[in-house]
Structures are given as structure tokens and as C-alpha cells.
Write a protein that holds these residues in place. Structure first.
Motif, PDB file in Angstrom:
ATOM      1  N   GLU A   1      50.573  51.954  43.372  1.00  0.00           N
ATOM      2  CA  GLU A   1      49.443  52.341  42.540  1.00  0.00           C
ATOM      3  C   GLU A   1      48.529  51.137  42.326  1.00  0.00           C
ATOM      4  OE1 GLU A   1      51.980  53.448  39.262  1.00  0.00           O
ATOM      5  OE2 GLU A   1      51.534  55.564  39.579  1.00  0.00           O
ATOM      6  N   GLU A   2      47.307  51.421  41.909  1.00  0.00           N
ATOM      7  CA  GLU A   2      46.350  50.331  41.634  1.00  0.00           C
ATOM      8  C   GLU A   2      46.929  49.346  40.620  1.00  0.00           C
ATOM      9  OE1 GLU A   2      42.378  51.194  40.629  1.00  0.00           O
ATOM     10  OE2 GLU A   2      42.014  52.538  42.330  1.00  0.00           O
ATOM     11  N   ASN A   3      46.635  48.083  40.856  1.00  0.00           N
ATOM     12  CA  ASN A   3      47.031  46.966  39.984  1.00  0.00           C
ATOM     13  C   ASN A   3      48.536  46.670  40.015  1.00  0.00           C
ATOM     14  OD1 ASN A   3      44.340  46.454  38.925  1.00  0.00           O
ATOM     15  ND2 ASN A   3      44.591  48.381  37.797  1.00  0.00           N
ATOM     16  N   ASP A   4      49.249  47.257  40.967  1.00  0.00           N
ATOM     17  CA  ASP A   4      50.655  46.899  41.145  1.00  0.00           C
ATOM     18  C   ASP A   4      50.778  45.468  41.660  1.00  0.00           C
ATOM     19  OD1 ASP A   4      52.009  49.141  40.308  1.00  0.00           O
ATOM     20  OD2 ASP A   4      52.223  50.026  42.299  1.00  0.00           O
ATOM     21  N   ARG A   5      51.878  44.847  41.293  1.00  0.00           N
ATOM     22  CA  ARG A   5      52.279  43.561  41.876  1.00  0.00           C
ATOM     23  C   ARG A   5      53.496  43.871  42.738  1.00  0.00           C
ATOM     24  NH1 ARG A   5      53.311  41.011  36.148  1.00  0.00           N
ATOM     25  NH2 ARG A   5      54.345  43.054  36.107  1.00  0.00           N
TER      26      ARG A   5
ATOM     27  N   PRO B   1      45.607  50.989  51.295  1.00  0.00           N
ATOM     28  CA  PRO B   1      44.176  51.114  50.993  1.00  0.00           C
ATOM     29  C   PRO B   1      43.681  49.841  50.315  1.00  0.00           C
ATOM     30  CG  PRO B   1      45.467  52.355  49.402  1.00  0.00           C
ATOM     31  CD  PRO B   1      46.435  51.864  50.446  1.00  0.00           C
ATOM     32  N   ASP B   2      42.388  49.588  50.401  1.00  0.00           N
ATOM     33  CA  ASP B   2      41.817  48.375  49.805  1.00  0.00           C
ATOM     34  C   ASP B   2      41.597  48.611  48.311  1.00  0.00           C
ATOM     35  OD1 ASP B   2      40.699  45.950  49.356  1.00  0.00           O
ATOM     36  OD2 ASP B   2      38.910  46.269  50.581  1.00  0.00           O
ATOM     37  N   ILE B   3      42.693  48.556  47.558  1.00  0.00           N
ATOM     38  CA  ILE B   3      42.662  48.748  46.112  1.00  0.00           C
ATOM     39  C   ILE B   3      43.173  47.485  45.433  1.00  0.00           C
ATOM     40  CG2 ILE B   3      42.961  51.247  46.282  1.00  0.00           C
ATOM     41  CD1 ILE B   3      45.936  50.835  45.669  1.00  0.00           C
ATOM     42  N   PRO B   4      42.903  47.305  44.140  1.00  0.00           N
ATOM     43  CA  PRO B   4      43.376  46.103  43.447  1.00  0.00           C
ATOM     44  C   PRO B   4      44.906  46.005  43.458  1.00  0.00           C
ATOM     45  CG  PRO B   4      41.687  47.200  42.156  1.00  0.00           C
ATOM     46  CD  PRO B   4      42.038  48.136  43.273  1.00  0.00           C
ATOM     47  N   LEU B   5      45.420  44.995  44.131  1.00  0.00           N
ATOM     48  CA  LEU B   5      46.856  44.753  44.228  1.00  0.00           C
ATOM     49  C   LEU B   5      47.112  43.256  44.319  1.00  0.00           C
ATOM     50  CD1 LEU B   5      47.947  47.289  47.022  1.00  0.00           C
ATOM     51  CD2 LEU B   5      48.466  47.508  44.592  1.00  0.00           C
ATOM     52  N   ILE B   6      48.311  42.853  43.931  1.00  0.00           N
ATOM     53  CA  ILE B   6      48.792  41.506  44.229  1.00  0.00           C
ATOM     54  C   ILE B   6      49.999  41.673  45.148  1.00  0.00           C
ATOM     55  CG2 ILE B   6      49.850  39.399  43.329  1.00  0.00           C
ATOM     56  CD1 ILE B   6      48.295  39.802  40.754  1.00  0.00           C
ATOM     57  N   VAL B   7      49.948  41.045  46.309  1.00  0.00           N
ATOM     58  CA  VAL B   7      51.031  41.162  47.287  1.00  0.00           C
ATOM     59  C   VAL B   7      51.621  39.782  47.554  1.00  0.00           C
ATOM     60  CG1 VAL B   7      51.690  41.858  49.618  1.00  0.00           C
ATOM     61  CG2 VAL B   7      49.944  43.160  48.372  1.00  0.00           C
ATOM     62  N   LEU B   8      52.895  39.651  47.259  1.00  0.00           N
ATOM     63  CA  LEU B   8      53.641  38.433  47.555  1.00  0.00           C
ATOM     64  C   LEU B   8      54.444  38.683  48.827  1.00  0.00           C
ATOM     65  CD1 LEU B   8      54.806  35.611  46.792  1.00  0.00           C
ATOM     66  CD2 LEU B   8      56.472  36.820  45.357  1.00  0.00           C
ATOM     67  N   THR B   9      54.333  37.792  49.810  1.00  0.00           N
ATOM     68  CA  THR B   9      55.020  38.008  51.076  1.00  0.00           C
ATOM     69  C   THR B   9      55.411  36.693  51.735  1.00  0.00           C
ATOM     70  OG1 THR B   9      54.890  39.131  53.229  1.00  0.00           O
ATOM     71  CG2 THR B   9      52.877  38.086  52.420  1.00  0.00           C
TER      72      THR B   9
ATOM     73  N   GLN C   1      39.433  43.199  50.686  1.00  0.00           N
ATOM     74  CA  GLN C   1      38.810  42.388  49.649  1.00  0.00           C
ATOM     75  C   GLN C   1      39.491  42.484  48.288  1.00  0.00           C
ATOM     76  OE1 GLN C   1      36.267  40.295  50.434  1.00  0.00           O
ATOM     77  NE2 GLN C   1      36.566  40.984  52.540  1.00  0.00           N
ATOM     78  N   ASN C   2      40.060  43.625  47.968  1.00  0.00           N
ATOM     79  CA  ASN C   2      40.609  43.838  46.626  1.00  0.00           C
ATOM     80  C   ASN C   2      42.081  43.453  46.494  1.00  0.00           C
ATOM     81  OD1 ASN C   2      38.284  45.075  45.214  1.00  0.00           O
ATOM     82  ND2 ASN C   2      38.506  46.650  46.797  1.00  0.00           N
TER      83      ASN C   2
ATOM     84  N   TYR D   1      57.912  34.196  40.634  1.00  0.00           N
ATOM     85  CA  TYR D   1      57.114  35.380  40.310  1.00  0.00           C
ATOM     86  C   TYR D   1      57.996  36.557  39.883  1.00  0.00           C
ATOM     87  CZ  TYR D   1      53.240  32.960  42.583  1.00  0.00           C
ATOM     88  OH  TYR D   1      52.276  32.046  42.922  1.00  0.00           O
ATOM     89  N   HIS D   2      57.353  37.474  39.170  1.00  0.00           N
ATOM     90  CA  HIS D   2      57.983  38.747  38.813  1.00  0.00           C
ATOM     91  C   HIS D   2      57.046  39.854  39.267  1.00  0.00           C
ATOM     92  CE1 HIS D   2      58.330  42.228  36.046  1.00  0.00           C
ATOM     93  NE2 HIS D   2      59.608  42.099  36.354  1.00  0.00           N
ATOM     94  N   VAL D   3      57.586  40.856  39.959  1.00  0.00           N
ATOM     95  CA  VAL D   3      56.736  41.924  40.491  1.00  0.00           C
ATOM     96  C   VAL D   3      57.217  43.289  40.008  1.00  0.00           C
ATOM     97  CG1 VAL D   3      56.175  40.582  42.556  1.00  0.00           C
ATOM     98  CG2 VAL D   3      58.101  42.199  42.617  1.00  0.00           C
ATOM     99  N   ASP D   4      56.339  44.266  40.171  1.00  0.00           N
ATOM    100  CA  ASP D   4      56.693  45.630  39.783  1.00  0.00           C
ATOM    101  C   ASP D   4      57.598  46.289  40.817  1.00  0.00           C
ATOM    102  OD1 ASP D   4      54.853  45.686  37.458  1.00  0.00           O
ATOM    103  OD2 ASP D   4      53.288  45.601  38.997  1.00  0.00           O
TER     104      ASP D   4
END
Length: 254
Positions: free
Chosen positions: A91-95, A112-120, A133-134, A163-166
Motif C-alpha cells: 500500500e502507499e507509504n509502506d516501508r 506502481p510509482d507510488i510513495p514507498l520506501i524500499v530497503l534492498t 520518482q515516488n 531499519y524497521h519496516v512494515d
């Protein structure tokens, strides 16, 4: 065709593809599925292959980390569909965390190009998301593993620990109903352990070829897994995992 010749050609097929289904071999050689199962049992007794649910996997893949270029072309259809299903949980704004598996890369392609934080720890995932971009991408850093195009080692583990993620989305080489999850590469297993610890909800993504496989390095038990997305799973195995309070999602129900 002589039985010995069929054994040889089955072994060749398994080693070339990494994994294969009973149904595929039955069609290829024009014999019953029961005959193929007996052939696979024979080859497993000789330690030339390893049986998995619905087929067999190459024993070569269990000893060393499989190069990314090979993983990209094994069970592509199944991995793509598993990745598509996993996207429903974002979902939007998920980490979130995406590991260095080819299935996670398919997820990155479909995000999709939605607001997210992705740690990889994956170079491929990072590059795939760089044009969106988002999405903010955080790379773990660490020692580059050329075979998997991923970062491993103490720095990568520390980067995840910070870090802590959803939500966590990862795959592995061994998925066993009793023994849990494992990987052939110890450094990769340690990174995945940290990923599992970092998330509120952990999603395992693995196709049928991974089931009933136990690799060298342990990652986690089923107590740490909340959702298991796979292409197909026998009813008794699905029941076993449900008893462990794992939400099992299969693309092709029996």
C-alpha cells in the motif's frame, strides 16, 4: 526408449532447467506420470537429483549459490505470477524490504510509482526502481556478490539492522514443512535472517520447486513467517502450514 536412456535424458533436463515437473517429463517422454515418479525416485536414490513437490530439482543448485543469470530463466512464469500476487499486499507509504531473489526483482518491475520506501541488498532491484520518482530506495551496501548481484556481509547485515519496516518480501532455496527455510549460501542466509527480524509482517515467495528442499544454512522457522505465496502446494502441506498459523496463498489450488 530404454529405461537407462530415459534416466540420462531426465537428468540432463533437470540439470539444464534447474527444476522440472512430473507433468512436463511425462509429456516429453510419452510415458505416464507414475512412471516418471518412479524414475525420479530412482535418480534420487543415486543422489543425482533431489525430489521436490510435483517434480525434481538439480542437486547442483543445492551446493553453491545459483548465478542470477540462471535464476532469471528458471520457472519464470510461476515467479512472475507469485510476484504479481505479492504486489496486492503493498500500500502507499509502506516501508518494505525486497531481497535479491529473482522473484523480488519481478516485484520491483511491477511496482506502481507510488510513495514507498524500499530497503534492498539487490543491485537489480535498485536499478529497476531508480526510474520511479515516488519510490525512495535504500541500499544496504556491503560486499558485492557477483553471482547474485547482491550485497552481503557484516555491513549489509548492519544496514538492515538499522531499519524497521512494515513488510518483508523474500525468497530462499529451501522451503521445508518441518525444518523451515534455508539457503545454500551462508552469507545470503545471514542477510535474510536480518530481513526477517526487521519486519512487522514477513512474506515468503517461493515456487513449487523449492518445497521439501533443505539447504545448508538455516534462515528462519515458520514461526517467523506470516504469509507464504506459492504456485501450488499439496493439501496436506498446506494444512501443516496453516496449523503453524501461516497464511498460505496458492495460485493453483489442488
Amino acid at each position: 526408449m530404454l529405461v537407462a536412456e530415459r534416466y540420462e535424458r531426465i537428468l540432463q533436463t533437470v540439470e539444464e532447467k534447474g527444476s522440472v515437473r512430473v507433468t512436463e517429463l511425462s509429456e516429453q517422454f510419452g510415458v505416464t506420470e507414475e512412471t516418471i515418479r518412479r524414475d525420479l525416485d530412482h535418480l534420487e536414490k543415486e543422489r543425482k537429483i533431489k525430489r521436490s513437490h510435483g517434480g525434481a530439482v538439480s542437486v547442483k543448485n543445492d551446493k553453491t549459490e545459483t548465478p542470477y543469470s540462471e535464476r532469471e530463466v528458471i520457472n519464470v512464469e510461476e515467479k512472475n505470477k507469485i510476484a504479481e500476487r505479492a504486489l496486492d499486499f503493498i500500500e502507499e507509504n509502506d516501508r518494505i524490504i525486497l531481497d535479491a531473489s529473482s522473484t523480488a526483482w519481478y516485484m520491483a518491475k511491477g511496482l506502481p510509482d507510488i510513495p514507498l520506501i524500499v530497503l534492498t541488498n539487490s543491485m537489480k532491484v535498485s536499478m529497476e526502481l531508480s526510474e520511479k520518482q515516488n519510490i525512495q530506495v535504500i541500499s544496504t551496501g556491503g560486499i558485492l556478490s557477483p553471482r547474485s548481484l547482491s550485497f552481503v556481509g557484516p555491513l549489509a547485515e548492519y544496514g538492515i539492522h538499522m531499519y524497521h519496516v512494515d513488510k518483508v518480501f523474500f525468497s530462499c532455496q529451501g522451503v521445508h514443512g518441518a525444518k523451515g527455510l534455508s539457503d545454500s549460501n551462508e552469507l545470503q542466509a545471514h542477510v535474510k535472517q536480518k530481513m526477517v527480524e526487521a519486519g512487522d509482517k514477513v512474506h515468503l515467495l517461493a515456487d513449487h520447486s523449492k518445497f521439501n528442499v533443505q539447504s545448508f544454512s538455516r534462515i528462519a522457522t515458520w514461526d517467523n513467517i506470516h504469509v507464504f505465496i506459492t504456485d501450488e502446494l499439496a493439501k496436506e502441506e498446506k494444512y501443516l502450514l496453516t496449523e503453524k498459523e501461516v497464511d498460505v496463498i496458492t495460485l493453483y489450488d489442488h
